[in-house]
Design a protein around this motif. Structure first.
Motif, short mmCIF file in Angstrom:
data_model
loop_
_atom_site.label_atom_id
_atom_site.label_comp_id
_atom_site.label_asym_id
_atom_site.label_seq_id
_atom_site.Cartn_x
_atom_site.Cartn_y
_atom_site.Cartn_z
N VAL A 1 1.06 -1.50 -0.12
CA VAL A 1 0.21 -0.22 0.12
C VAL A 1 1.04 1.46 0.30
CG1 VAL A 1 -1.46 1.18 1.42
CG2 VAL A 1 -1.76 -1.35 1.70
N ASP A 2 0.58 2.29 -0.54
CA ASP A 2 1.59 3.43 -1.20
C ASP A 2 0.59 4.57 0.68
OD1 ASP A 2 2.82 5.70 -1.80
OD2 ASP A 2 1.05 6.21 -2.03
N GLY A 3 1.61 4.56 1.21
CA GLY A 3 1.77 5.57 1.95
C GLY A 3 1.94 4.93 3.64
N ASN A 4 0.95 4.69 4.97
CA ASN A 4 1.24 4.24 5.97
C ASN A 4 0.33 4.17 6.72
OD1 ASN A 4 0.47 6.81 6.40
ND2 ASN A 4 1.71 8.41 8.05
N ARG A 5 -1.02 4.60 5.75
CA ARG A 5 -2.40 4.01 6.88
C ARG A 5 -3.39 2.76 6.14
NH1 ARG A 5 -3.38 7.60 10.86
NH2 ARG A 5 -4.90 6.76 11.77
N PHE A 6 -3.43 1.47 6.48
CA PHE A 6 -4.38 0.30 5.43
C PHE A 6 -4.77 0.04 6.43
CE2 PHE A 6 -4.80 -3.61 3.21
CZ PHE A 6 -6.09 -2.50 1.67
N LYS A 7 -6.06 -0.69 6.47
CA LYS A 7 -6.37 -1.76 6.82
C LYS A 7 -7.02 -3.24 6.30
CE LYS A 7 -9.26 2.55 9.78
NZ LYS A 7 -10.87 2.82 9.44
N PRO A 8 -6.24 -4.10 7.26
CA PRO A 8 -6.22 -5.67 6.96
C PRO A 8 -7.86 -5.83 6.19
CG PRO A 8 -5.72 -5.48 9.13
CD PRO A 8 -6.09 -4.29 9.38
N VAL A 9 -7.73 -6.62 5.31
CA VAL A 9 -9.03 -7.16 4.75
C VAL A 9 -9.03 -8.54 3.85
CG1 VAL A 9 -7.48 -5.94 2.68
CG2 VAL A 9 -10.67 -6.39 1.85
N ASN A 10 -9.61 -9.20 4.54
CA ASN A 10 -9.71 -10.62 4.13
C ASN A 10 -9.23 -11.49 5.36
OD1 ASN A 10 -12.62 -10.07 3.11
ND2 ASN A 10 -11.76 -10.23 1.01
N ASN A 11 -8.35 -10.93 6.44
CA ASN A 11 -6.52 -11.88 6.36
C ASN A 11 -5.76 -11.73 5.18
OD1 ASN A 11 -8.02 -11.73 9.04
ND2 ASN A 11 -9.33 -13.16 8.05
N ILE A 12 -6.15 -10.89 4.29
CA ILE A 12 -4.41 -11.18 3.38
C ILE A 12 -3.15 -9.57 3.83
CG2 ILE A 12 -3.71 -10.43 1.48
CD1 ILE A 12 -6.26 -10.73 0.11
N PRO A 13 -2.31 -10.50 3.94
CA PRO A 13 -1.18 -9.41 4.80
C PRO A 13 -0.45 -8.25 3.83
CG PRO A 13 -0.17 -11.75 3.77
CD PRO A 13 -1.87 -11.97 3.43
N HIS A 14 -0.30 -7.59 5.00
CA HIS A 14 -0.21 -5.75 3.60
C HIS A 14 1.43 -5.82 3.84
CE1 HIS A 14 -2.67 -4.53 7.06
NE2 HIS A 14 -2.21 -3.17 6.91
N SER A 15 2.07 -4.94 4.34
CA SER A 15 2.51 -3.65 4.22
C SER A 15 2.46 -2.27 3.86
CB SER A 15 4.27 -3.64 3.96
OG SER A 15 4.41 -5.44 4.21
N CYS A 16 2.24 -1.07 4.25
CA CYS A 16 2.65 0.13 4.31
C CYS A 16 3.79 0.70 3.51
CB CYS A 16 2.17 1.23 5.62
SG CYS A 16 -0.07 0.58 5.42
N ILE A 17 4.06 1.35 2.71
CA ILE A 17 5.49 1.76 2.19
C ILE A 17 5.28 3.45 1.63
CG2 ILE A 17 6.82 1.44 0.23
CD1 ILE A 17 5.86 -1.94 -0.08
N ILE A 18 5.83 4.32 2.41
CA ILE A 18 6.49 5.46 1.95
C ILE A 18 6.66 5.55 0.59
CG2 ILE A 18 6.66 7.61 3.13
CD1 ILE A 18 4.76 6.13 5.37
#
Length: 199
Positions: A107-124
């Motif tokens: 995800v671009d930026g620093n904020r996100f909420k998990p969706v369907n338990n898929i792992p994620h990383s926020c990247i500035i």
């Protein structure tokens, strides 16, 4: 040179939004999974690209992507849940509409909420580091620009064709002169304090 993957998963989706700081129009998000063999010397963060190059990249991304999805969230939703939550919701809506389902999300930026338990990383500044986020940024920007061009025809006095709903002096002058439309975000400060609108 932009990087292909952040994780070790092959189905890694990049997601980004456009129009967060605008006074009018939707916030638009896109999510893209690119194939491992995808290469582009032109692709970069959409803000670094000319309109001509974004338009050139759009059909390339659409035809070569494993899957992509674009979502517009209207001003009414932005006003109800605030722009940060609307941006996140738009990106989440894109993710759930991808087929195949991504195994990882960047995800671009620093904020996100998990969706369907898929792992994620926020990247500035992820849109200037990873191909899939850059591709998502190009789609979000081009689709939103097209949307603003369409509604410009309805309300040409705001010149959305040029300013795309951003808070330019010209846009604010038009709000002062003509008032607001159904496309304006009422929760935003549409005019500086000294130029209060009579609503």
């Amino acid at each position: 040179m932009l990087l292909k993957n952040f994780s070790d998963f092959s189905l890694e989706a990049g997601t980004d939004e456009a129009g967060r700081g605008c006074l009018a129009g939707p916030v638009t998000a896109a999510a893209v999974i690119l194939p491992n063999e995808f290469t582009s010397t032109l692709l970069n963060d959409s803000k670094q690209l000319s309109e001509k190059n974004r338009e050139k990249l759009k059909p390339i991304i659409e035809s070569e992507a494993v899957t992509f999805h674009v979502v517009h969230l209207e001003p009414e939703i932005i006003d109800n849940i605030n722009i940060l939550n609307a941006s996140i919701q738009a990106m989440q809506n894109c993710i759930v509409n991808l087929s195949p389902t991504p195994e990882y999300i960047i995800v671009d930026g620093n904020r996100f909420k998990p969706v369907n338990n898929i792992p994620h990383s926020c990247i500035i500044k992820g849109d200037s580091k990873y191909l899939s986020i850059a591709a998502a940024s190009v789609l979000a920007k081009t689709y939103r620009d097209e949307y603003m061009d369409r509604i410009h025809e309805e309300f040409p006095m705001y010149n959305w064709k040029k300013n795309k709903g951003y808070p330019t002096a010209e846009h604010r002058e038009a709000i002062k002169k003509y008032g607001v439309t159904k496309y304006h975000r009422m929760s935003f400060r549409l005019l500086p304090e000294q130029l209060k609108l009579e609503l």
